[in-house]
Design an enzyme around this catalytic site. Structure first.
Site, PDB file in Angstrom:
ATOM      1  N   HIS A   1      86.230 111.268  18.012  1.00  0.00           N
ATOM      2  CA  HIS A   1      85.863 111.867  16.724  1.00  0.00           C
ATOM      3  C   HIS A   1      84.481 112.490  16.769  1.00  0.00           C
ATOM      4  O   HIS A   1      84.145 113.338  15.950  1.00  0.00           O
ATOM      5  CB  HIS A   1      85.926 110.802  15.616  1.00  0.00           C
TER       6      HIS A   1
ATOM      7  N   HIS B   1      97.721 108.963  20.330  1.00  0.00           N
ATOM      8  CA  HIS B   1      98.940 108.851  19.540  1.00  0.00           C
ATOM      9  C   HIS B   1     100.087 108.260  20.360  1.00  0.00           C
ATOM     10  O   HIS B   1     101.020 107.696  19.811  1.00  0.00           O
ATOM     11  CB  HIS B   1      99.331 110.212  18.969  1.00  0.00           C
TER      12      HIS B   1
HETATM   13  C1  HEM Z   1      90.385 117.125  14.921  1.00  0.00           C
HETATM   14  C2  HEM Z   1      90.594 116.042  15.574  1.00  0.00           C
HETATM   15  C3  HEM Z   1      90.900 114.695  14.973  1.00  0.00           C
HETATM   16  C4  HEM Z   1      91.162 114.347  13.689  1.00  0.00           C
HETATM   17  C5  HEM Z   1      91.218 115.246  12.482  1.00  0.00           C
HETATM   18  C6  HEM Z   1      91.411 112.914  13.675  1.00  0.00           C
HETATM   19  C7  HEM Z   1      91.706 112.193  12.548  1.00  0.00           C
HETATM   20  C8  HEM Z   1      92.010 110.861  12.536  1.00  0.00           C
HETATM   21  C9  HEM Z   1      92.370 110.107  11.374  1.00  0.00           C
HETATM   22  C10 HEM Z   1      92.441 110.639   9.970  1.00  0.00           C
HETATM   23  C11 HEM Z   1      92.616 108.857  11.776  1.00  0.00           C
HETATM   24  C12 HEM Z   1      93.020 107.668  10.907  1.00  0.00           C
HETATM   25  C13 HEM Z   1      91.757 106.903  10.598  1.00  0.00           C
HETATM   26  C14 HEM Z   1      91.986 105.605   9.885  1.00  0.00           C
HETATM   27  O1  HEM Z   1      92.563 105.620   8.796  1.00  0.00           O
HETATM   28  O2  HEM Z   1      91.585 104.571  10.406  1.00  0.00           O
HETATM   29  C15 HEM Z   1      92.432 108.801  13.191  1.00  0.00           C
HETATM   30  C16 HEM Z   1      92.649 107.692  13.957  1.00  0.00           C
HETATM   31  C17 HEM Z   1      92.396 107.636  15.290  1.00  0.00           C
HETATM   32  N1  HEM Z   1      91.880 108.626  16.081  1.00  0.00           N
HETATM   33 FE1  HEM Z   1      91.514 110.504  15.508  1.00  0.00          FE
HETATM   34  N2  HEM Z   1      91.285 112.439  14.945  1.00  0.00           N
HETATM   35  C18 HEM Z   1      90.962 113.487  15.757  1.00  0.00           C
HETATM   36  C19 HEM Z   1      90.739 113.426  17.107  1.00  0.00           C
HETATM   37  C20 HEM Z   1      90.766 112.276  17.854  1.00  0.00           C
HETATM   38  C21 HEM Z   1      90.447 112.209  19.235  1.00  0.00           C
HETATM   39  C22 HEM Z   1      90.005 113.397  20.082  1.00  0.00           C
HETATM   40  C23 HEM Z   1      90.594 110.910  19.614  1.00  0.00           C
HETATM   41  C24 HEM Z   1      90.393 110.260  20.967  1.00  0.00           C
HETATM   42  C25 HEM Z   1      90.012 110.858  22.040  1.00  0.00           C
HETATM   43  C26 HEM Z   1      91.015 110.167  18.457  1.00  0.00           C
HETATM   44  C27 HEM Z   1      91.270 108.824  18.436  1.00  0.00           C
HETATM   45  C28 HEM Z   1      91.743 108.145  17.330  1.00  0.00           C
HETATM   46  C29 HEM Z   1      92.196 106.773  17.367  1.00  0.00           C
HETATM   47  C30 HEM Z   1      92.207 105.841  18.577  1.00  0.00           C
HETATM   48  C31 HEM Z   1      92.626 106.464  16.093  1.00  0.00           C
HETATM   49  C32 HEM Z   1      93.323 105.196  15.640  1.00  0.00           C
HETATM   50  C33 HEM Z   1      94.827 105.488  15.635  1.00  0.00           C
HETATM   51  C34 HEM Z   1      95.688 104.393  15.087  1.00  0.00           C
HETATM   52  O3  HEM Z   1      95.972 103.444  15.809  1.00  0.00           O
HETATM   53  O4  HEM Z   1      96.098 104.460  13.928  1.00  0.00           O
HETATM   54  N3  HEM Z   1      91.103 111.032  17.405  1.00  0.00           N
HETATM   55  N4  HEM Z   1      92.052 110.038  13.629  1.00  0.00           N
END
Ligand code: HEM
Length: 957
Positions: free
Chosen positions: A681, A431
């Site tokens: 994820h 983030h």
């Molecule tokens: C419970 C844990 C998590 C939830 C519920 C979650 C949920 C989400 C959701 C809903 C998105 C938006 C997806 C889309 O519309 O393309 C997202 C984006 C993303 N997530 Fe997660 N995430 C979690 C944990 C993580 C972790 C641990 C990482 C990395 C170590 C991560 C990396 C990312 C990245 C790089 C994006 C793209 C962000 C952007 O530029 O908009 N997420 N995640």
């Protein structure tokens, strides 16, 4: 312009201003320009009620329209260009209309820009590229009558003349043909190791390489050099494989200066000669065809009103050729928003919130709202914008099908060596670095697609269809899952070319998720007293530490409040996603407490510092700590020690770091954002566990029940049980499977049975952003391409290979995120070789391209040597100890599971403590007059001191 071009952070005021501008300035112009717009409720509106629904969302609409129409302009131009008589193809009328809207929208943009100078900073030219539309006079295809020559065919591997085009010999030098080399790209990389019960790299400060060693490890660390990371970490946008071979031909002295653009190809026959006049003509022609105003509808498919593929220029011409056309030589120049103008920067001790002017040569590099970059050319079905399709031209397997065939399992494997804290930290870092701009509805909420009929949907809707035999959703009346395409952005100088995405946060690791990336956010969360951040102080009388402030503004944004009273709130931070899962909110709380703790100490040490000074200095220290922990404790676990060394990611042990390179663009690459860094994820478990201070488990809750619902943190004392949970609960292993809680229940509303599917979302996100298939990314990372599915044996599990065979027509079609998480991990790492390569490369660019990087030793931005030594003492364990209400012991490296010998639990008091006295600044300015016994000056100083102390005492009271 910020409100127009980017999307998610618009405040009410901004929207109102924009709306006023639209009403008072733009609309009359548009009306007089063409009588085609209906004014409805003083807002931009169309005859269709589609727009009405999104009418408050005008900034997003406009962004979308501007950009969508840029694409169409590109297509139009491509089409024009690729037709032999250089006349426009006959498009359907709606096509022409859309194309023409570009012009108006760009005008709108310029006008709005003109009335909002504070937005001047966005989208200034970040390329530094001098556009050279004309082919080299040394090219056999040089035609003086052509302004632009676009290739009719493209093969970057087999035409040496094409390659030399990039660096033409100097006129005085005799021309010699470069040697012929074998262009078959098959690096002899060793096959990936078999799955290992990895023993992770335990970070140790003594392991950090010295600078001399770093240089030895990566001798070609200047951009443009051959081999390894060096060429890929360059600021070049040239196709890396091409660049590699170019390097092989020309040696390291080739003339790839600054940001070399993909070169203009000549040779090969059948090239297209074009004049700027042709582009103007195409635009005028489109303008003439305008008859009505219409917001583009379904534009995600190759639909009938797109030019037919045979009319469109080759994809390569679109990707490499169109952006090179210097649109400042066309009438686009007059329509391109003035925000593209360069900004003037001053060197300052503190980062700007937006990241603007971090790079003094290319001020917008890495700043909020800049266009995402790419490691590989985009793979769009139409070359411009339509989501990727199979190699055969057929649709790829539906994302939900890929999700349930490959990424769901009855059971997930735990990675017993890694704790849940990796998830929270990884997500916080993510983030901090990336946030793809998405269109929003009038309440600043995500666009809903499924609840509207297709013709009523927002233009960016691209919902996921559920198959009838869906193993989970077949039991529920759900056939459609919401999905919205990311906003398409306008690039500096308004070039033609393929769709690109916008990052709304700065790409520097600068703690902007804590402090916000815009003044409005930071103002909202600051206390404006003693440099502190706002907090909820209710439990102080119980001896408990503060909580984050309640999110009372825009309370439903990223927060699930249904079924609760209207005064239940999520928490407010610098990032709108901080409530996405409870443990992330916990980590934000930890940083809030830590920030305030540092600010308090600094204020004691330096009573004369103002609130602003205390805030900025604390922010600077906190950013440095986050950088240190990320590279010292987090990344080595994710990518492994070898990759850390290979990509020059190890931190300095002593002295300053000399790796800053203003030619390196730290911008986020789409392949990192949409695939590689989403490895996280795969490790999210189905439950969230709580532990007590003796590291014993208390209970667990379903993950879905704490997504966007961090409310239990309001209970006194509960925070600690989650902190202890985070350092004791293991994460899942990075593998092909994901937790059901996020494949069937993501953001499920209380009382409902189903939610969204994050695996399907990741897959479709990659496709809609044009991320190439897994095979191409493998090749990019220097590994052999997979020729047959069976070549995947030994790279992923046999069962996974079998399922890929079932689903995909061709190995090239496999989605990058899907195979990236499926790859067997590298020895001592969480991820496999392809994700490790992309993650490492991105983090190398983030470090080398950050002028404010905490180890840097130049200018006013540097820490003193003493201060740097204190920051190097930072341990995540110590931060948790200090931020928790009552923690006595914790393992040395809390991202890894406690282990009696390799990672023992230690007393908090034994962990190294940062000594802030190195930040002591003599409040008494040295003044020669004082030394000379000038009583008047001494009196002024004393008065000043008294006034400051009084003000401070008053503020404290
Ligand atoms: C419970 C844990 C998590 C939830 C519920 C979650 C949920 C989400 C959701 C809903 C998105 C938006 C997806 C889309 O519309 O393309 C997202 C984006 C993303 N997530 Fe997660 N995430 C979690 C944990 C993580 C972790 C641990 C990482 C990395 C170590 C991560 C990396 C990312 C990245 C790089 C994006 C793209 C962000 C952007 O530029 O908009 N997420 N995640």
């Amino acid at each position: 312009m910020a409100t127009i071009l980017a999307t998610t952070t618009t405040t009410t005021t901004m929207t109102t201003t924009l709306s006023n501008i639209i009403d008072t300035v733009i609309m009359p112009i548009l009306l007089s320009y063409r009588k085609m717009i209906t004014l409805n409720n003083s807002r931009l509106s169309t005859t269709a009620n589609v727009t009405e629904k999104f009418s408050n969302d005008s900034h997003n609409q406009i962004t979308g329209v501007i950009h969508e129409n840029f694409h169409k302009m590109s297509l139009l131009s491509s089409n024009t260009i690729s037709s032999s008589n250089l006349k426009m193809q006959k498009f359907s009328s709606s096509w022409i209309i859309r194309t023409a809207i570009i012009l108006m929208m760009m005008m709108m943009a310029s006008i709005i820009q003109a009335s909002s100078s504070s937005l001047e900073n966005y989208f200034n030219d970040d390329t530094g590229t001098s556009i050279m539309a004309r082919p080299s006079p040394y090219s056999p295809d040089y035609h003086p009558e052509c302004d632009i020559i676009l290739p009719a065919s493209y093969s970057f591997m087999n035409n040496l003349e094409e390659m030399t085009e990039l660096s033409p010999p100097l006129p005085t030098q005799p021309q010699s043909l470069p040697p012929v080399i074998n262009l078959d790209v098959n690096d002899n990389y060793p096959p990936p190791p078999p799955p290992s019960s990895s023993s992770y790299y335990y970070p140790n400060d003594n392991d950090a390489l010295t600078n001399a060693e770093l240089i030895l490890t990566n001798p070609n660390h200047h951009h443009g050099a051959l081999g390894g990371i060096s060429f890929r970490s360059s600021a070049s946008t040239m196709h890396p494989i091409l660049q590699k071979y170019l390097s092989a031909i020309t040696g390291n002295n080739h003339h790839i200066t600054k940001r070399s653009t993909p070169y203009m190809m000549t040779g090969g026959g059948g090239n297209i000669c074009l004049n700027y006049q042709d582009i103007n003509q195409a635009i005028q022609s489109a303008k003439m065809s305008l008859g009505m105003f219409s917001i583009p509808q379904e534009n995600n498919h190759l639909s009938s009103d797109y030019p037919k593929p045979e009319h469109v220029a080759k994809v390569e011409a679109i990707v490499y050729g169109l952006p090179r056309i210097d649109t400042t030589n066309t009438i686009i120049r007059d329509m391109c928003p003035s925000i593209m103008k360069p900004v003037k920067c001053e060197s300052n001790k503190y980062r700007t919130l937006s990241g603007m002017c971090n790079n003094l040569e290319y001020p917008s590099w890495g700043s909020t709202r800049s266009a995402m970059l790419r490691y590989m050319p985009p793979d769009y079905a139409d070359g411009l914008s339509a989501p990727r399709m199979a190699k055969s031209g057929q649709p790829l397997p539906p994302p939900r099908v890929v999700s349930f065939v490959l990424h769901q399992a009855d059971e997930n494997d735990y990675d017993t060596e890694v704790t849940y804290l990796v998830i929270a930290w990884g997500q916080m870092v993510d983030h901090d670095l990336t946030f793809a701009s998405m269109p929003k509805d009038k309440n600043d909420q995500s666009i809903k697609c499924c609840k509207y009929a297709p013709q009523q949907r927002h233009p960016n809707c691209y919902p996921i269809q559920m198959p009838n035999d869906d193993p989970y959703y077949k039991f529920y009346p759900r056939k459609c899952m919401d999905f919205v395409r990311s906003t398409a952005g306008v690039k500096p100088n308004c070039p033609l070319g393929p769709r690109h995405q916008i990052n709304v946060v700065s790409s520097f690791l600068d703690a902007d998720c804590i402090y916000g990336g815009a003044i409005s956010t930071t103002k909202r969360i600051r206390e404006f007293n003693g440099g502190r951040l706002k907090s909820t102080k209710v439990y102080r009388q119980m001896g408990l530490k503060d909580l984050l402030p309640a999110k009372t503004k825009n309370p439903d944004q990223g927060c699930e409040r249904s079924g609760r009273t209207s005064n239940s709130y999520c928490f407010d931070t610098g990032d709108t996603r901080s409530n996405v899962q409870l443990q992330l909110t916990v980590l934000h709380t930890i940083w809030l407490r830590h920030h305030n703790q540092i600010a308090d100490v600094l204020s004691e040490i330096n009573p004369h510092w103002s609130d602003e000074k205390l805030f900025q200095e604390t922010r600077r220290i906190v950013s440095a700590m986050i950088q240190h922990i990320t590279y010292n404790e987090f990344l080595p676990i994710v990518v492994g020690r070898q990759t850390m060394t290979k990509y020059g990611l190890n931190l300095q042990k002593f002295g300053y770091y000399h790796g800053y390179d203003a030619k390196i663009n730290p911008g986020i690459r789409v392949e990192f954002q949409a695939a590689a860094f989403r490895f996280g994820h795969s490790i999210v478990p189905d439950t969230v566990d709580r532990f007590n201070k003796f590291h014993q488990k208390i209970d667990s809750v379903r993950l879905a029940s704490v997504l966007r619902q961090p409310f239990s943190l309001y209970h006194p004392g509960v925070m600690d049980s989650f902190i202890f949970g985070m350092v004791n609960q293991p994460a899942y292993r990075v593998d092909v499977t994901m937790a059901n809680e996020i494949t069937n229940h993501l953001f499920q509303k209380p009382g409902e049975q189903f939610g969204l599917d994050l695996a399907a979302i990741n897959i479709l996100r990659g496709r809609e952003m044009g991320v190439p298939g897994y095979n191409y990314m493998r090749e990019y990372c220097g590994m052999q391409r997979i020729k047959h599915f069976t070549d995947l044996y030994g790279i992923v599990h046999n069962e996974t290979v079998r399922r890929y065979m079932e689903l995909y027509e061709h190995v090239d079609d496999i989605d990058f995120w899907s195979a990236g998480i499926a790859e067997f991990p590298l020895m001592g790492a969480m991820v496999g070789p392809t994700f490790a390569c992309i993650i490492a490369e991105q983090f190398a660019q983030i470090r080398k391209g950050d002028r404010f990087w905490y180890e840097n030793g130049h200018g006013t931005t540097k820490f003193s040597m003493d201060q740097l030594s204190e920051i190097r003492k930072t341990k995540l364990a110590r931060i948790l100890c200090e931020a928790a209400d009552d923690m006595e012991s914790i393992q040395l490296y809390p991202l890894l599971a406690a282990h009696s010998t390799s990672n023992p639990r230690v007393n908090c008091a034994d962990l190294p403590e940062m000594d802030l006295t190195s930040w002591r600044e003599s409040y008494l300015p040295y003044d020669n007059n004082v030394g000379n016994g000038n009583i008047a000056v001494m009196n002024t100083i004393i008065d000043d001191y008294k006034a400051k102390s009084k003000a401070k005492a008053k503020a404290k009271a």
